[in-house]
Design a protein around this motif. Structure first.
Motif, PDB file in Angstrom:
ATOM      1  N   ILE A 152       0.871  -1.172   0.000  1.00  0.00           N
ATOM      2  CA  ILE A 152       0.000   0.000   0.000  1.00  0.00           C
ATOM      3  C   ILE A 152       0.911   1.227   0.000  1.00  0.00           C
ATOM      4  O   ILE A 152       1.912   1.255   0.722  1.00  0.00           O
ATOM      5  CB  ILE A 152      -0.965   0.005   1.221  1.00  0.00           C
ATOM      6  N   PRO A 153       0.606   2.238  -0.829  1.00  0.00           N
ATOM      7  CA  PRO A 153       1.415   3.459  -0.796  1.00  0.00           C
ATOM      8  C   PRO A 153       1.341   4.132   0.583  1.00  0.00           C
ATOM      9  O   PRO A 153       0.295   4.110   1.235  1.00  0.00           O
ATOM     10  CB  PRO A 153       0.786   4.341  -1.876  1.00  0.00           C
ATOM     11  N   LEU A 154       2.437   4.708   1.002  1.00  0.00           N
ATOM     12  CA  LEU A 154       2.538   5.301   2.336  1.00  0.00           C
ATOM     13  C   LEU A 154       1.426   6.299   2.626  1.00  0.00           C
ATOM     14  O   LEU A 154       0.798   6.246   3.685  1.00  0.00           O
ATOM     15  CB  LEU A 154       3.909   5.962   2.504  1.00  0.00           C
ATOM     16  N   ILE A 155       1.140   7.207   1.682  1.00  0.00           N
ATOM     17  CA  ILE A 155       0.115   8.214   1.967  1.00  0.00           C
ATOM     18  C   ILE A 155      -1.265   7.580   2.115  1.00  0.00           C
ATOM     19  O   ILE A 155      -2.076   8.035   2.913  1.00  0.00           O
ATOM     20  CB  ILE A 155       0.104   9.365   0.930  1.00  0.00           C
ATOM     21  N   ASN A 197      -6.517   6.525   9.584  1.00  0.00           N
ATOM     22  CA  ASN A 197      -7.086   7.757  10.152  1.00  0.00           C
ATOM     23  C   ASN A 197      -6.095   8.604  10.946  1.00  0.00           C
ATOM     24  O   ASN A 197      -6.492   9.329  11.852  1.00  0.00           O
ATOM     25  CB  ASN A 197      -8.313   7.437  11.020  1.00  0.00           C
ATOM     26  N   LEU A 198      -4.818   8.523  10.574  1.00  0.00           N
ATOM     27  CA  LEU A 198      -3.829   9.376  11.231  1.00  0.00           C
ATOM     28  C   LEU A 198      -3.785  10.755  10.580  1.00  0.00           C
ATOM     29  O   LEU A 198      -3.286  11.710  11.172  1.00  0.00           O
ATOM     30  CB  LEU A 198      -2.451   8.725  11.202  1.00  0.00           C
ATOM     31  N   VAL A 199      -4.294  10.851   9.356  1.00  0.00           N
ATOM     32  CA  VAL A 199      -4.474  12.130   8.669  1.00  0.00           C
ATOM     33  C   VAL A 199      -5.865  12.119   8.048  1.00  0.00           C
ATOM     34  O   VAL A 199      -6.454  11.056   7.853  1.00  0.00           O
ATOM     35  CB  VAL A 199      -3.403  12.370   7.578  1.00  0.00           C
ATOM     36  N   GLN A 200      -6.370  13.293   7.736  1.00  0.00           N
ATOM     37  CA  GLN A 200      -7.723  13.397   7.193  1.00  0.00           C
ATOM     38  C   GLN A 200      -7.769  13.318   5.668  1.00  0.00           C
ATOM     39  O   GLN A 200      -8.728  12.802   5.101  1.00  0.00           O
ATOM     40  CB  GLN A 200      -8.371  14.713   7.650  1.00  0.00           C
ATOM     41  N   THR A 201      -6.723  13.843   5.016  1.00  0.00           N
ATOM     42  CA  THR A 201      -6.739  13.919   3.551  1.00  0.00           C
ATOM     43  C   THR A 201      -5.408  13.461   2.967  1.00  0.00           C
ATOM     44  O   THR A 201      -4.390  13.401   3.665  1.00  0.00           O
ATOM     45  CB  THR A 201      -6.987  15.368   3.082  1.00  0.00           C
ATOM     46  N   GLY A 202      -5.435  13.186   1.667  1.00  0.00           N
ATOM     47  CA  GLY A 202      -4.204  12.840   0.977  1.00  0.00           C
ATOM     48  C   GLY A 202      -3.212  13.989   0.972  1.00  0.00           C
ATOM     49  O   GLY A 202      -2.011  13.787   1.072  1.00  0.00           O
ATOM     50  N   ILE A 254       1.983  16.278   3.001  1.00  0.00           N
ATOM     51  CA  ILE A 254       2.707  17.302   3.751  1.00  0.00           C
ATOM     52  C   ILE A 254       3.511  16.692   4.889  1.00  0.00           C
ATOM     53  O   ILE A 254       4.693  17.005   5.062  1.00  0.00           O
ATOM     54  CB  ILE A 254       1.731  18.381   4.283  1.00  0.00           C
ATOM     55  N   VAL A 255       2.895  15.803   5.675  1.00  0.00           N
ATOM     56  CA  VAL A 255       3.630  15.237   6.824  1.00  0.00           C
ATOM     57  C   VAL A 255       4.793  14.361   6.364  1.00  0.00           C
ATOM     58  O   VAL A 255       5.839  14.333   7.014  1.00  0.00           O
ATOM     59  CB  VAL A 255       2.708  14.486   7.815  1.00  0.00           C
ATOM     60  N   VAL A 256       4.624  13.686   5.216  1.00  0.00           N
ATOM     61  CA  VAL A 256       5.736  12.886   4.685  1.00  0.00           C
ATOM     62  C   VAL A 256       6.841  13.820   4.189  1.00  0.00           C
ATOM     63  O   VAL A 256       8.015  13.628   4.521  1.00  0.00           O
ATOM     64  CB  VAL A 256       5.252  11.944   3.554  1.00  0.00           C
ATOM     65  N   SER A 257       6.490  14.851   3.420  1.00  0.00           N
ATOM     66  CA  SER A 257       7.478  15.805   2.896  1.00  0.00           C
ATOM     67  C   SER A 257       8.232  16.525   3.995  1.00  0.00           C
ATOM     68  O   SER A 257       9.408  16.854   3.849  1.00  0.00           O
ATOM     69  CB  SER A 257       6.797  16.847   2.006  1.00  0.00           C
TER      70      SER A 257
END
Length: 68
Positions: free
Chosen positions: A11-14, A21-26, A31-34
């Motif tokens: 599965i892709p990381l994002i 449910n650790l983030v709301q949107t793609g 952003i958190v990965v970058s």
């Protein structure tokens, strides 16, 4: 600790961050990965489309995801 049961080969990381449910949107996931806020197996991961596979441990926001 969150256990994520992988249905396919990867599965892709994002998508994993959204699915757990650790983030709301793609966009938020990108952003958190970058920003270097996500670790894979103890190393900072900057690739948004990194293929997360069974056995990987993802860390973000003081939470761990174990991929099974």
């Amino acid at each position: 600790m969150i256990e994520f049961h992988l249905a396919g080969e990867f599965i892709p990381l994002i998508q994993l961050l959204k699915a757990t449910n650790l983030v709301q949107t793609g966009g938020e996931a990108q952003i958190v990965v970058s920003d270097g806020q996500v670790k894979c197996n103890g190393e900072v991961e900057l690739r948004k489309r990194m293929k997360v596979k069974k056995g990987d441990i993802i860390e973000f926001d003081r939470k761990k995801i174990i991929v099974k």
